[in-house]
Write an enzyme that holds these catalytic residues in place. Structure first.
Site, short mmCIF file in Angstrom:
data_model
loop_
_atom_site.label_atom_id
_atom_site.label_comp_id
_atom_site.label_asym_id
_atom_site.label_seq_id
_atom_site.Cartn_x
_atom_site.Cartn_y
_atom_site.Cartn_z
N LYS A 13 -24.09 -10.44 -8.68
CA LYS A 13 -22.98 -9.59 -8.73
C LYS A 13 -21.67 -10.34 -9.11
O LYS A 13 -21.67 -11.76 -8.44
CB LYS A 13 -23.24 -8.56 -7.93
CG LYS A 13 -24.23 -7.60 -7.90
CD LYS A 13 -24.18 -6.71 -6.92
CE LYS A 13 -25.32 -5.54 -7.06
NZ LYS A 13 -25.29 -4.47 -5.97
N TYR A 53 -27.21 1.50 -15.05
CA TYR A 53 -27.21 2.22 -13.85
C TYR A 53 -27.53 3.70 -14.21
O TYR A 53 -26.89 4.32 -13.08
CB TYR A 53 -26.03 1.98 -12.93
CG TYR A 53 -25.99 0.47 -12.36
CD1 TYR A 53 -27.01 0.19 -11.36
CD2 TYR A 53 -25.39 -0.38 -12.79
CE1 TYR A 53 -27.16 -1.03 -10.82
CE2 TYR A 53 -25.38 -1.83 -12.19
CZ TYR A 53 -26.38 -2.12 -11.23
OH TYR A 53 -26.42 -3.17 -10.59
N THR A 95 -29.36 -3.53 1.70
CA THR A 95 -28.43 -3.12 0.96
C THR A 95 -27.24 -3.15 1.73
O THR A 95 -26.21 -3.79 1.21
CB THR A 95 -28.61 -1.89 0.37
OG1 THR A 95 -29.96 -1.58 -0.41
CG2 THR A 95 -27.39 -1.43 -0.64
N ARG A 106 -27.82 -11.21 1.51
CA ARG A 106 -26.51 -10.13 1.58
C ARG A 106 -26.24 -10.58 3.14
O ARG A 106 -24.85 -10.17 3.32
CB ARG A 106 -27.28 -8.66 1.52
CG ARG A 106 -27.42 -8.59 0.12
CD ARG A 106 -28.00 -7.05 0.11
NE ARG A 106 -28.02 -6.84 -1.37
CZ ARG A 106 -29.00 -5.94 -1.91
NH1 ARG A 106 -29.99 -5.29 -1.01
NH2 ARG A 106 -28.89 -5.52 -3.18
N ASN A 116 -22.34 -6.44 -2.41
CA ASN A 116 -23.42 -7.08 -1.67
C ASN A 116 -24.21 -8.31 -2.61
O ASN A 116 -25.32 -8.54 -2.16
CB ASN A 116 -24.34 -5.87 -1.25
CG ASN A 116 -25.12 -5.32 -2.39
OD1 ASN A 116 -25.14 -5.69 -3.45
ND2 ASN A 116 -25.89 -4.20 -1.96
N HIS A 119 -28.58 -7.80 -7.01
CA HIS A 119 -29.32 -6.46 -7.52
C HIS A 119 -30.53 -7.19 -7.55
O HIS A 119 -30.87 -8.22 -8.21
CB HIS A 119 -28.95 -5.79 -8.52
CG HIS A 119 -29.70 -5.04 -9.28
ND1 HIS A 119 -29.95 -3.58 -8.83
CD2 HIS A 119 -30.74 -5.17 -10.31
CE1 HIS A 119 -30.97 -3.16 -9.55
NE2 HIS A 119 -31.48 -4.06 -10.50
N GLU A 130 -35.99 -3.02 -16.47
CA GLU A 130 -34.80 -3.63 -16.26
C GLU A 130 -34.76 -4.97 -16.82
O GLU A 130 -33.86 -5.30 -17.51
CB GLU A 130 -34.47 -4.00 -14.80
CG GLU A 130 -34.07 -2.53 -13.99
CD GLU A 130 -33.84 -2.60 -12.46
OE1 GLU A 130 -33.90 -3.98 -11.87
OE2 GLU A 130 -33.43 -1.78 -11.96
#
Length: 142
Positions: A13, A53, A95, A106, A116, A119, A130
């Site tokens: 991310k 998403y 998460t 994380r 975080n 994904h 995905e």
């Protein structure tokens, strides 16, 4: 009998790419036996992030999630290996980084529940969906 070889999607991310953590994060995947069989760095558009998403569209965090995911470049990749979906989730950690196990991505790198760092697909069915969102079969080379 060995575990079935699977593929899962991983996204590094914007919080992690901004801090130049791509290599450190990928080392954790590779050290745990997962192989990176496809990879690209891109800057998601709002439309792409909303579509990816869309399962969360009605959730209160949806707008913030989309805004965050388009705030900088991401690295999308396909990880392959035995039980790749569950293995990836184990390596990522919970998460909420406060609840993540020591040594997980994380726990070590996340800034918050939202930022975080990574994904990962949460099931084989979602992994297939995905992966095809970002990659054609010819881009995946194991």
């Amino acid at each position: 009998m060995g575990a079935a070889k699977e593929r899962t999607l991983s996204i590094i991310k914007p919080d992690a790419t901004r801090r130049n953590l791509t290599g450190k994060i990928n080392a954790k995947f590779e050290d745990s036996g997962l192989h990176i069989v496809a990879q690209k760095r891109l800057h998601l558009t709002q439309e792409q992030a909303e579509k990816f998403y869309e399962v969360h569209r009605e959730r209160p965090f949806f707008k913030d999630l989309v805004k965050f995911m388009i705030s900088g470049p991401v690295v999308v990749q396909v990880l392959e290996g035995p039980d790749a979906v569950s293995q990836n989730r184990k390596i990522m950690g919970a998460t909420n980084p406060a609840n993540a196990e020591p040594g997980t991505i994380r726990k070590e790198f996340a800034e918050s529940i939202e930022a975080n760092s990574v994904h990962g697909s949460d099931s084989l069915d979602n992994a297939k969906r995905e992966i095809t969102f970002f990659f054609s079969e010819t881009e995946i080379v194991g």
